[in-house]
Design an enzyme around this catalytic site. Structure first.
Site, PDB file in Angstrom:
ATOM      1  N   GLY A  39       5.961  -9.505   8.038  1.00 28.25           N
ATOM      2  CA  GLY A  39       5.643  -8.159   8.476  1.00 28.25           C
ATOM      3  C   GLY A  39       6.715  -7.587   9.365  1.00 28.25           C
ATOM      4  CG  ASN A  89      -2.294 -12.922   6.444  1.00 28.30           C
ATOM      5  OD1 ASN A  89      -2.073 -11.988   5.703  1.00 28.30           O
ATOM      6  ND2 ASN A  89      -1.846 -14.120   6.178  1.00 28.30           N
ATOM      7  CE1 TYR A 134      10.464 -12.456  -2.818  1.00 27.38           C
ATOM      8  CE2 TYR A 134       8.515 -11.875  -1.549  1.00 27.38           C
ATOM      9  CZ  TYR A 134       9.835 -11.668  -1.875  1.00 27.38           C
ATOM     10  OH  TYR A 134      10.527 -10.669  -1.265  1.00 27.38           O
TER      11      TYR A 134
END
Length: 469
Positions: free
Chosen positions: A34, A108, A251
């Site tokens: 973030g 989250n 990723y």
């Protein structure tokens, strides 16, 4: 794609110790999760102090020179927006003072039914300061806690109303509470450093302060940390299937992290080796699209015996391309982000390793950069199977109509990208590389089959998800 977000919690058994700098370094290590805003809340024994702002961790907190945040217990957050726009009102932690004390929360994940829950809360008189789903959790938890002043019961009751993904750190007076949703979509781990108990989205947050990893927080686990550590399981959630996000391994997580006891670096090495088995290529050199595909490219190189080379040099002062807020900026950022090494590329036949293809525009721009540098052949290998459906659990990759693989066959994608061959890792191979059973992974974006129910108004929800600041 954007992930939402990164969280850290810290509790020191030494009441004279200040944990704010430990949280700061932990957030710094999670900066990739973030870059829109950052915040820290610390309880000093009397009240919660909070500091947050827009931008990078180092900018928000003046390179670690944190003032006015002192106390032995605290939480922190870095944010990308998936639900809610990029503005200071949406930054976390969310904090408030009630008759029963002080509470702060950082989240989250993504709550799919947040619009309905928010509407119900507003009808009952609740006022919202933000447009995020995280504040919905905050209000629900506050309502339930005010009934009994029992935080465990409040979390249990709140969890029954939530559909989606949520890893939470909660500061309730002097207690640190940690919650992971029963499906376990988002990662969360516990560690320690001397007398400090640490929790974080990724274990690299522990490494940043010389701490050590203890274990993953279990799906459906509620942990209350004060002078002792108590662990509870959500009611009636023990039989719920697990659904760990596969994309964290492919990723999003840093390669030096450990997620649910799996080393991300090892998973990505295996992805590269599996790509070779499924899609060998008659080339001279293996090259990655930096940085997230580097480890897979190393695996491909080692397994094939082909040399590993760097044909693209990344400008590390430019953020990840997929998190740029608009499509135009994503396209323009490619040349800022990737510069070709012509001497390594000119006249070469290369196998190019990338982690995923979402819209295809960034991949096409990268291919064009390589062709302009004189590459003879480009054989593209992708470490993630075709993404055909949106993610509703905290990675805002795109709407279905924007996903190139949702409407095009692989050969059509190859032609659009302008590469000589294209190979995606198979779902079966990916599952084997991660080392978690298929029915314990969330593969929704690859299969269209999701681990939770979806609301009837999912199209409306998708339309309102923020893809711009």
């Amino acid at each position: 794609m954007r992930d939402k977000c990164g969280i850290v919690g810290a509790y020191s058994h030494n009441k004279s110790k200040n944990v704010s700098r430990s949280i700061y370094y932990g957030l710094y290590a999670l900066q990739h999760r973030g870059q829109e805003s950052a915040g820290i809340s610390v309880h000093d024994g009397n009240e919660i102090g909070t500091s947050k702002g827009m931008g990078l961790v180092c900018d928000v907190f003046n390179n670690g020179n944190i003032e006015g945040l002192e106390g032995p217990v605290g939480i922190g957050h870095v944010r990308y927006s998936t639900t809610g726009k990029s503005k200071i009102e949406n930054s976390q932690p969310f904090c408030s003072e009630f008759d029963f004390g002080n509470i702060a929360i950082a989240h989250n994940g993504d709550i799919i039914n947040s619009m309905e829950l928010r509407h119900e809360l507003e009808l009952s008189g609740h006022k919202f300061k933000s447009d995020t789903d995280s504040e919905v959790i905050f209000h629900l938890l506050s309502v339930e806690y005010s009934k009994t002043e029992d935080i465990l019961s409040a979390i249990q009751e709140t969890s029954k109303k939530l559909i989606g993904s949520y890893s939470l750190v909660i500061l309730l007076n002097n207690d640190l509470i940690v919650v992971r949703d029963p499906v376990g979509i988002k990662p969360l781990s516990i560690g320690k450093k001397d007398d400090i108990i640490l929790v974080a989205s990724e274990t690299v947050a522990f490494d940043a302060i010389g701490g050590e990893y203890i274990r993953a927080i279990k799906p459906g686990e509620i942990m209350i940390i004060n002078d002792e550590i108590k662990s509870f399981q959500m009611e009636n959630k023990k039989s719920v299937k697990r659904a760990h996000c596969m994309f964290e391994y492919v990723y999003f997580a840093r390669p030096d992290s450990i997620l649910d006891d799996r080393n991300v670096y090892d998973v990505r090495l295996k992805i590269g080796k599996s790509l070779l088995k499924e899609y060998p290529a008659d080339v001279e050199v293996v090259m990655p699209v930096p940085d997230s595909a580097i480890t897979a490219a190393i695996g491909y190189s080692r397994e094939s015996g082909l040399p590993y080379g760097e044909g693209l040099i990344k400008n590390r002062y430019v953020g990840r391309t997929f998190i740029m807020p608009t499509q135009t900026e994503r396209e323009n950022s490619v040349r800022l982000k990737m510069n070709p090494v012509k001497s390594e590329l000119e006249g070469k036949k290369i196998v190019l390793i990338d982690d995923s293809i979402v819209r295809g525009t960034t991949s096409k721009a990268t291919v064009n950069v390589l062709k302009e540098a004189g590459v003879k052949e480009i054989h593209l290998r992708i470490g993630c199977p075709p993404i055909i459906s949106p993610c509703y659990y905290g990675i805002a990759m795109a709407t279905k109509r924007e996903l190139i693989a949702s409407s095009k066959e692989i050969e059509d994608i190859r032609k659009y990208l302008g590469v000589d061959s294209l190979g995606y890792l198979s779902v079966d191979a990916l599952v084997e590389c991660i080392g978690i059973k298929r029915d314990e992974l969330c593969l929704g974006c690859l299969t269209g089959e999701y681990p939770t129910s979806l609301p009837e108004n999912i199209e409306e929800y998708e339309a309102k998800r923020c893809t711009c600041p």
